[in-house]
Write a protein that holds these residues in place. Structure first.
Motif, PDB file in Angstrom:
ATOM      1  N   GLY A  18       0.801  -1.223   0.000  1.00 17.16           N
ATOM      2  CA  GLY A  18       0.000   0.000   0.000  1.00 17.16           C
ATOM      3  C   GLY A  18       0.825   1.259   0.000  1.00 17.16           C
ATOM      4  N   ALA A  19       2.128   1.151  -0.327  1.00 16.63           N
ATOM      5  CA  ALA A  19       2.984   2.339  -0.338  1.00 16.63           C
ATOM      6  C   ALA A  19       3.975   2.215  -1.473  1.00 16.63           C
ATOM      7  N   VAL A  20       4.515   3.344  -1.872  1.00 12.73           N
ATOM      8  CA  VAL A  20       5.523   3.363  -2.933  1.00 12.73           C
ATOM      9  C   VAL A  20       6.618   4.340  -2.541  1.00 12.73           C
ATOM     10  N   GLU A  21       7.870   3.963  -2.846  1.00 13.95           N
ATOM     11  CA  GLU A  21       8.990   4.813  -2.493  1.00 13.95           C
ATOM     12  C   GLU A  21       9.315   5.777  -3.620  1.00 13.95           C
ATOM     13  N   GLN A  22       9.622   7.015  -3.243  1.00 22.57           N
ATOM     14  CA  GLN A  22      10.003   8.036  -4.209  1.00 22.57           C
ATOM     15  C   GLN A  22      11.346   8.627  -3.789  1.00 22.57           C
ATOM     16  N   THR A  23      12.285   8.634  -4.723  1.00 26.21           N
ATOM     17  CA  THR A  23      13.597   9.218  -4.462  1.00 26.21           C
ATOM     18  C   THR A  23      13.510  10.723  -4.636  1.00 26.21           C
ATOM     19  N   VAL A  24      13.905  11.450  -3.607  1.00 30.07           N
ATOM     20  CA  VAL A  24      13.821  12.909  -3.606  1.00 30.07           C
ATOM     21  C   VAL A  24      15.230  13.464  -3.763  1.00 30.07           C
ATOM     22  N   LYS A  25      15.406  14.329  -4.766  1.00 29.60           N
ATOM     23  CA  LYS A  25      16.742  14.843  -5.047  1.00 29.60           C
ATOM     24  C   LYS A  25      16.657  16.249  -5.605  1.00 29.60           C
ATOM     25  N   ASN A  26      17.784  16.954  -5.520  1.00 33.44           N
ATOM     26  CA  ASN A  26      17.940  18.242  -6.192  1.00 33.44           C
ATOM     27  C   ASN A  26      18.764  18.088  -7.467  1.00 33.44           C
ATOM     28  N   ASP A  27      19.656  17.103  -7.489  1.00 31.12           N
ATOM     29  CA  ASP A  27      20.604  16.959  -8.591  1.00 31.12           C
ATOM     30  C   ASP A  27      19.953  16.324  -9.813  1.00 31.12           C
ATOM     31  N   SER A  28      20.642  16.428 -10.933  1.00 29.48           N
ATOM     32  CA  SER A  28      20.160  15.855 -12.194  1.00 29.48           C
ATOM     33  C   SER A  28      21.003  14.659 -12.628  1.00 29.48           C
ATOM     34  N   LEU A  29      21.887  14.166 -11.764  1.00 27.24           N
ATOM     35  CA  LEU A  29      22.721  13.029 -12.115  1.00 27.24           C
ATOM     36  C   LEU A  29      21.847  11.809 -12.376  1.00 27.24           C
ATOM     37  N   GLY A  30      22.117  11.117 -13.471  1.00 28.23           N
ATOM     38  CA  GLY A  30      21.293   9.980 -13.841  1.00 28.23           C
ATOM     39  C   GLY A  30      20.293  10.317 -14.915  1.00 28.23           C
ATOM     40  N   ASN A  31      20.138  11.614 -15.228  1.00 24.54           N
ATOM     41  CA  ASN A  31      19.246  12.057 -16.304  1.00 24.54           C
ATOM     42  C   ASN A  31      20.052  12.496 -17.519  1.00 24.54           C
ATOM     43  N   LEU A 182      30.615  26.592  -4.904  1.00 23.86           N
ATOM     44  CA  LEU A 182      30.055  25.384  -5.507  1.00 23.86           C
ATOM     45  C   LEU A 182      29.167  25.772  -6.683  1.00 23.86           C
ATOM     46  N   THR A 183      29.288  25.030  -7.791  1.00 22.29           N
ATOM     47  CA  THR A 183      28.538  25.374  -8.998  1.00 22.29           C
ATOM     48  C   THR A 183      27.554  24.280  -9.410  1.00 22.29           C
ATOM     49  N   GLY A 184      27.263  23.329  -8.539  1.00 21.15           N
ATOM     50  CA  GLY A 184      26.295  22.273  -8.847  1.00 21.15           C
ATOM     51  C   GLY A 184      25.620  21.783  -7.583  1.00 21.15           C
ATOM     52  N   ASP A 185      24.562  20.974  -7.755  1.00 22.02           N
ATOM     53  CA  ASP A 185      23.805  20.440  -6.618  1.00 22.02           C
ATOM     54  C   ASP A 185      24.462  19.172  -6.083  1.00 22.02           C
ATOM     55  N   TRP A 186      24.497  19.035  -4.749  1.00 21.80           N
ATOM     56  CA  TRP A 186      25.046  17.827  -4.119  1.00 21.80           C
ATOM     57  C   TRP A 186      24.213  16.612  -4.518  1.00 21.80           C
ATOM     58  N   VAL A 187      24.895  15.498  -4.781  1.00 26.43           N
ATOM     59  CA  VAL A 187      24.197  14.230  -5.039  1.00 26.43           C
ATOM     60  C   VAL A 187      24.016  13.534  -3.695  1.00 26.43           C
ATOM     61  N   ILE A 188      23.133  14.134  -2.897  1.00 26.99           N
ATOM     62  CA  ILE A 188      22.726  13.624  -1.586  1.00 26.99           C
ATOM     63  C   ILE A 188      21.206  13.583  -1.599  1.00 26.99           C
ATOM     64  N   ARG A 189      20.618  12.422  -1.385  1.00 24.82           N
ATOM     65  CA  ARG A 189      19.190  12.241  -1.635  1.00 24.82           C
ATOM     66  C   ARG A 189      18.472  11.583  -0.462  1.00 24.82           C
ATOM     67  N   GLY A 190      17.160  11.609  -0.525  1.00 27.70           N
ATOM     68  CA  GLY A 190      16.322  10.896   0.434  1.00 27.70           C
ATOM     69  C   GLY A 190      15.347   9.994  -0.303  1.00 27.70           C
ATOM     70  N   VAL A 191      14.889   8.949   0.355  1.00 26.95           N
ATOM     71  CA  VAL A 191      13.879   8.049  -0.197  1.00 26.95           C
ATOM     72  C   VAL A 191      12.673   8.086   0.732  1.00 26.95           C
ATOM     73  N   VAL A 192      11.538   8.569   0.206  1.00 28.33           N
ATOM     74  CA  VAL A 192      10.332   8.770   1.013  1.00 28.33           C
ATOM     75  C   VAL A 192       9.295   7.718   0.646  1.00 28.33           C
ATOM     76  N   ASP A 193       8.768   7.062   1.651  1.00 28.30           N
ATOM     77  CA  ASP A 193       7.716   6.063   1.494  1.00 28.30           C
ATOM     78  C   ASP A 193       6.378   6.795   1.494  1.00 28.30           C
ATOM     79  N   CYS A 194       5.706   6.815   0.339  1.00 23.97           N
ATOM     80  CA  CYS A 194       4.456   7.553   0.185  1.00 23.97           C
ATOM     81  C   CYS A 194       3.278   6.588   0.103  1.00 23.97           C
ATOM     82  N   PRO A 195       2.103   6.982   0.588  1.00 23.93           N
ATOM     83  CA  PRO A 195       0.916   6.137   0.437  1.00 23.93           C
ATOM     84  C   PRO A 195       0.646   5.857  -1.028  1.00 23.93           C
TER      85      PRO A 195
END
Length: 338
Positions: A18-31, A182-195
């Motif tokens: 009943g939940a799904v995880e969403q990776t929350v980030k500021n960076d664009s690495l991986g895109n 610094l000229t870019g966003d840190w690749v430091i992320r969170g994973v949020v469990d959403c309903p």
């Protein structure tokens, strides 16, 4: 500290029914964006990402991309990873959770889901939709140039989203990372469990031009705006604008707000993936010119499509079109009317 290492673009499984995880980030690495390894830290200094929760959910994991030029270094233990409530940027608020002595593997996206080395105390930080929280990584000792360290993306830095706890004299002081170069966003992320109910959202596109009529051989600028009205984050949204024949794009830039991220600029057609948290927005500013031989109506359309598993509740506003007629008053430009 045991930890799970995951490569970029790994799709995270649901943490619970009943939940799904969403990776929350500021960076664009991986895109499709590149990154840079950042050195210059002193012992005890820290870098932090200010992130926005996509839902009323729970922070279940934190991630740090750790890399050397060779991606072949030995595992390293550093001071801590701390989750804070938002304070007043760049100073975080109260501490919500801490992982002491995290072990980092070179060349991968390191992920932690537990606070203890025996994997018995899970990371659980309740979050509200739209709430800003801070994930901070602190060095035990300064990284060696040529070895592994934190990574930033390479397409510009977002305001109010990247912090540094830097040693000034004998004191550690929080700074806006951009103020220290610094000229870019840190690749430091969170994973949020959403309903699971937060699997739908409304991404809307609007399109404007700087002129109501075009003149062949002269400039014409477009502005494409893409916004996420919620309730779910659209972290994998495709943007496509194939410009009409007779219109040549010299350059375009993209600015992001509300925790969104996009490639900072380019030329030609726009085809890219963007990250749109709830309330996030990206704006493309397109500069170009109309060919001298162009006649008739000039029609441009921009489209944004939300990626799985999120679906869009309103398909009617996913595409915006704009038709611009030619300036038919050119007959009198040479003074013939006199």
């Amino acid at each position: 500290m045991k930890r799970k290492a995951a490569v970029l673009a790994t799709v995270l499984a649901c943490a619970s029914a009943g939940a799904v995880e969403q990776t929350v980030k500021n960076d664009s690495l991986g895109n499709g964006d590149s990154g840079s390894i950042v050195y210059g830290f002193a012992n005890g200094e820290a870098a932090s990402s200010w992130l926005t929760s996509p839902c009323n959910g729970t922070l279940r994991a934190v991630q740090v991309f750790w890399r050397s030029p060779s991606a072949g270094g030995i595992d390293e233990i550093h001071d801590s990873i701390t989750v804070y409530r938002a304070g007043s940027f760049p100073v975080p608020g109260t501490e919500a959770a801490a992982i002491i002595g995290p072990v980092l593997t070179d060349g991968v996206m390191n992920e932690w889901r537990y606070l203890d080395e025996n994997n018995t105390v899970p990371l659980q930080v309740p979050l509200s939709s739209g709430e800003v929280f801070v994930v901070s990584f602190r060095y035990f000792e300064a990284p060696i140039v040529g070895g592994p360290s934190l990574v930033r993306d390479a397409d510009g830095i977002q305001a109010g989203r990247n912090g540094l706890h830097a040693l000034i004299g004998s004191s550690l002081i929080w700074f806006d990372s951009s103020a220290l170069g610094l000229t870019g966003d840190w690749v430091i992320r969170g994973v949020v469990d959403c309903p699971a109910s937060a699997q739908q959202t409304d991404v809307a596109v609007s399109l404007t031009a700087d002129k109501q009529m075009y003149t062949p051989g002269e400039s014409l600028a477009y502005t494409v705006t893409i916004a996420n009205n919620g309730p779910a984050a659209a972290t994998n949204t495709s943007v496509v604008d194939i410009f009409p024949p007779g219109y040549t794009v010299s350059s375009w830039t993209c600015s992001a707000s509300g925790g969104a991220s996009c490639t900072s600029g380019g030329s030609g057609n726009i085809t890219q993936l963007i990250n749109l948290p709830v309330g996030g927005q990206v704006i493309y500013s397109v500069n170009g010119s109309v060919a001298a031989a162009t006649t008739g109506i000039l029609t441009n359309s921009a489209t944004a499509l939300v990626g799985a598993p999120i679906t869009d509740t309103n398909d009617a506003n996913n595409t915006a079109s704009l038709s611009i007629p030619p300036n038919l008053d050119l007959l009198f430009v040479d003074g013939f009317e006199e």
